[in-house]
Structures are given as C-alpha cells and as structure tokens.
Motif scaffolding. Sequence first.
Motif, PDB file in Angstrom:
ATOM      1  N   PRO A  91       8.094   0.696  35.609  1.00 13.05           N
ATOM      2  CA  PRO A  91       9.366   0.945  34.908  1.00 13.05           C
ATOM      3  C   PRO A  91       9.260   0.954  33.391  1.00 13.05           C
ATOM      4  O   PRO A  91      10.137   1.484  32.717  1.00 13.05           O
ATOM      5  N   ALA A  92       8.190   0.367  32.833  1.00 14.90           N
ATOM      6  CA  ALA A  92       8.027   0.364  31.375  1.00 14.90           C
ATOM      7  C   ALA A  92       7.040   1.434  30.905  1.00 14.90           C
ATOM      8  O   ALA A  92       6.725   1.480  29.711  1.00 14.90           O
ATOM      9  N   HIS A  93       6.580   2.299  31.804  1.00  9.01           N
ATOM     10  CA  HIS A  93       5.580   3.312  31.423  1.00  9.01           C
ATOM     11  C   HIS A  93       6.115   4.216  30.309  1.00  9.01           C
ATOM     12  O   HIS A  93       5.456   4.393  29.274  1.00  9.01           O
ATOM     13  N   ASP A  94       7.296   4.777  30.510  1.00  9.49           N
ATOM     14  CA  ASP A  94       7.853   5.679  29.499  1.00  9.49           C
ATOM     15  C   ASP A  94       8.165   4.934  28.207  1.00  9.49           C
ATOM     16  O   ASP A  94       7.980   5.472  27.109  1.00  9.49           O
ATOM     17  N   TYR A  95       8.638   3.694  28.336  1.00  7.82           N
ATOM     18  CA  TYR A  95       8.947   2.902  27.142  1.00  7.82           C
ATOM     19  C   TYR A  95       7.726   2.761  26.249  1.00  7.82           C
ATOM     20  O   TYR A  95       7.782   3.035  25.048  1.00  7.82           O
ATOM     21  N   PHE A  96       6.599   2.324  26.817  1.00  9.56           N
ATOM     22  CA  PHE A  96       5.410   2.088  25.993  1.00  9.56           C
ATOM     23  C   PHE A  96       4.810   3.395  25.490  1.00  9.56           C
ATOM     24  O   PHE A  96       4.337   3.465  24.345  1.00  9.56           O
ATOM     25  N   ARG A  97       4.835   4.434  26.314  1.00  9.15           N
ATOM     26  CA  ARG A  97       4.313   5.723  25.857  1.00  9.15           C
ATOM     27  C   ARG A  97       5.124   6.220  24.659  1.00  9.15           C
ATOM     28  O   ARG A  97       4.563   6.661  23.651  1.00  9.15           O
ATOM     29  N   GLN A  98       6.438   6.123  24.759  1.00  6.34           N
ATOM     30  CA  GLN A  98       7.298   6.578  23.663  1.00  6.34           C
ATOM     31  C   GLN A  98       7.198   5.646  22.459  1.00  6.34           C
ATOM     32  O   GLN A  98       7.261   6.098  21.310  1.00  6.34           O
ATOM     33  N   ARG A  99       7.034   4.363  22.706  1.00  6.30           N
ATOM     34  CA  ARG A  99       6.917   3.406  21.598  1.00  6.30           C
ATOM     35  C   ARG A  99       5.675   3.699  20.760  1.00  6.30           C
ATOM     36  O   ARG A  99       5.743   3.759  19.528  1.00  6.30           O
ATOM     37  N   TYR A 100       4.535   3.883  21.430  1.00 10.10           N
ATOM     38  CA  TYR A 100       3.319   4.189  20.686  1.00 10.10           C
ATOM     39  C   TYR A 100       3.466   5.502  19.919  1.00 10.10           C
ATOM     40  O   TYR A 100       2.997   5.627  18.782  1.00 10.10           O
ATOM     41  N   ALA A 101       4.111   6.490  20.530  1.00  9.02           N
ATOM     42  CA  ALA A 101       4.306   7.770  19.839  1.00  9.02           C
ATOM     43  C   ALA A 101       5.191   7.587  18.604  1.00  9.02           C
ATOM     44  O   ALA A 101       4.930   8.182  17.548  1.00  9.02           O
ATOM     45  N   ARG A 102       6.254   6.769  18.707  1.00 11.95           N
ATOM     46  CA  ARG A 102       7.136   6.552  17.568  1.00 11.95           C
ATOM     47  C   ARG A 102       6.420   5.813  16.442  1.00 11.95           C
ATOM     48  O   ARG A 102       6.533   6.170  15.272  1.00 11.95           O
ATOM     49  N   THR A 137       0.318  -8.076  28.771  1.00 11.23           N
ATOM     50  CA  THR A 137       0.376  -7.960  30.229  1.00 11.23           C
ATOM     51  C   THR A 137       1.075  -6.675  30.649  1.00 11.23           C
ATOM     52  O   THR A 137       0.584  -5.930  31.515  1.00 11.23           O
ATOM     53  N   LEU A 138       2.223  -6.382  30.034  1.00 12.01           N
ATOM     54  CA  LEU A 138       3.006  -5.225  30.442  1.00 12.01           C
ATOM     55  C   LEU A 138       2.362  -3.911  30.036  1.00 12.01           C
ATOM     56  O   LEU A 138       2.464  -2.916  30.758  1.00 12.01           O
ATOM     57  N   VAL A 139       1.682  -3.883  28.889  1.00 13.18           N
ATOM     58  CA  VAL A 139       0.983  -2.656  28.497  1.00 13.18           C
ATOM     59  C   VAL A 139      -0.083  -2.314  29.531  1.00 13.18           C
ATOM     60  O   VAL A 139      -0.236  -1.152  29.932  1.00 13.18           O
ATOM     61  N   GLY A 140      -0.820  -3.340  29.984  1.00 10.07           N
ATOM     62  CA  GLY A 140      -1.836  -3.090  31.001  1.00 10.07           C
ATOM     63  C   GLY A 140      -1.237  -2.570  32.294  1.00 10.07           C
ATOM     64  O   GLY A 140      -1.737  -1.610  32.887  1.00 10.07           O
ATOM     65  N   GLU A 141      -0.133  -3.189  32.731  1.00 12.27           N
ATOM     66  CA  GLU A 141       0.525  -2.748  33.961  1.00 12.27           C
ATOM     67  C   GLU A 141       1.088  -1.336  33.832  1.00 12.27           C
ATOM     68  O   GLU A 141       1.060  -0.556  34.788  1.00 12.27           O
ATOM     69  N   SER A 142       1.628  -1.024  32.665  1.00 12.70           N
ATOM     70  CA  SER A 142       2.388   0.217  32.513  1.00 12.70           C
ATOM     71  C   SER A 142       1.495   1.449  32.405  1.00 12.70           C
ATOM     72  O   SER A 142       2.002   2.559  32.263  1.00 12.70           O
ATOM     73  N   GLY A 143       0.174   1.265  32.490  1.00 13.77           N
ATOM     74  CA  GLY A 143      -0.701   2.431  32.609  1.00 13.77           C
ATOM     75  C   GLY A 143      -0.429   3.201  33.885  1.00 13.77           C
ATOM     76  O   GLY A 143      -0.752   4.386  33.985  1.00 13.77           O
ATOM     77  N   ASN A 144       0.174   2.529  34.862  1.00 17.63           N
ATOM     78  CA  ASN A 144       0.599   3.192  36.098  1.00 17.63           C
ATOM     79  C   ASN A 144       1.871   3.986  35.816  1.00 17.63           C
ATOM     80  O   ASN A 144       2.883   3.400  35.412  1.00 17.63           O
TER      81      ASN A 144
END
Length: 251
Positions: free
Chosen positions: A137-148, A126-133
């Motif tokens: 607030p979790a946009h940077d978290y998921f972008r950085q998580r996938y990069a790591r 759910t949050l990954v889908g939302e954080s495409g915006n």
Amino acid sequence: MAQEKGPTAPKAGSGRGRGSYAVGDARRRKILDTAVEHFAQWGFNASSLARIAQDCGITQGGLLHHFRGKEDLLLSVLAQSERHDVERLFGEPAHGDTAVAAHFAAVAALAADNARRPGIVRMFNTLVGESGNPGHPAHDYFRQRYARVLGHSVGLLEAGVARGEVRPGTDCEAVGREILAVMDGFQIQWVLDPEGVDMPGLLRAYLDRRLREITVAGTGLPEGLEGLAGPEGPQGLEGPQGPAEGLPTGA
C-alpha cells in the motif's frame, strides 16, 4: 415593563463538547505514535490493528472510529512524517545567491532531526524495503516521494548552475540521486549501530565535501544556515491523503 435580562448562561454541554474533541485528538495522536512503533518493528504486513489498539488501551472498534483500516492508518502516519520533512527541508531558501548551500545545510539539519526520532527512521527503513513490492500500500507513496525529493533537489542545482553558484557541466540529477543514496545509507547504518555511527556528522561532512566540489567558489557548508528553509514547501509534497490531522532524502 419588560424585565432586564441577565447574562446568558452557557449552553449545557458546550464545555463537554470541547473536551471531547481534545480527548479525540489526544487519542488519535496516541494511535499514530503507537503505529509508528509497530510498523518500525514488524512492518506493515505483520502489524495488527488489534495489537496496536491493545497498546493504546482501546478496542479495535475504537481505533476504527479514527481510521478506516490498517492502510488508512499507515498513510496517515506517513503523511504526518512527510509534513515534518516538508517544513524542515523544502521551504524557499533564505538567500537566493547561495540557495544550493542553504539546501545542503537543510538536508544536514534534517539528518540531525532524524537522529532525535529513531522510531520514525526505523519505520521508514522497514517500509521502504517492504514497498519494493508493487502490491504494497505504500509503494506509490515512496516512489512518488523519491521523485518529488529528487525533482526539488535537481531544480535547485540546475538553478544554481544558471545563477553561477554551481559549476557548469555538473550532472545535477546524478548529484541529487547521490545525496538521496548517501543519506539513506547512513541512516540504515545508524539504525543498526546508533552508538557507533554518527549519522548526522557523517552526512554533514559528506555534504560539505560535495558542495566544495560542485560550487564555483569552492566553499563548503556555511555555519548557521541550518533551518533557513521556510515553513512552506512546494506544491504536491503532502502525503497521499494530505497532511494527517493531529503527528525522511531519507526518513
């Protein structure tokens, strides 16, 4: 003649102090667990601190005693989940000559773990889908998580090429991205149909097949390698605020 002193009595309230800390820790864990359920069902934007507090049996003010606000609560939930995944997936492989095989086996083991914590997986999806915006607030978290995660996998694969475990000419970044995509895809299908989709089995079969394709020896996942990753992950794999005090590649 000075009187002999008897045993010193415990300070009043010392037991109560330890008890209050335990109560506070238990309440914090209850809030985090309840927030997972709410974020999984309604996402971040539609979740309400008042409803989360009500389901915990406390007031919203009581919740705000532990977390500064809804964004702080979200990041704490994500950091808690991240700590589990770091311990499971990102430790140093036990066998240097088969480090890539050990990493693939750890990914398969993480999927098996995720099958036992469906609330976390639903929340992640759910949050990954939302954080495409970008404003989420979790946009940077998921972008950085996938990069790591991608960077760690690519580093292991490239080291495997240099060591002679992985075939020369392997596109390590493409393989790493493919593993991320396949794991996320199976988890989405599993959340939609948990009885009909064997998410851990499907991912393990894929990883076994892919490992046979890219390794020089042409061998698949070895039995008994799950869990060989150690407890210490590489630097920078904590959540946005570090591991949460007191609580997936995919979820």
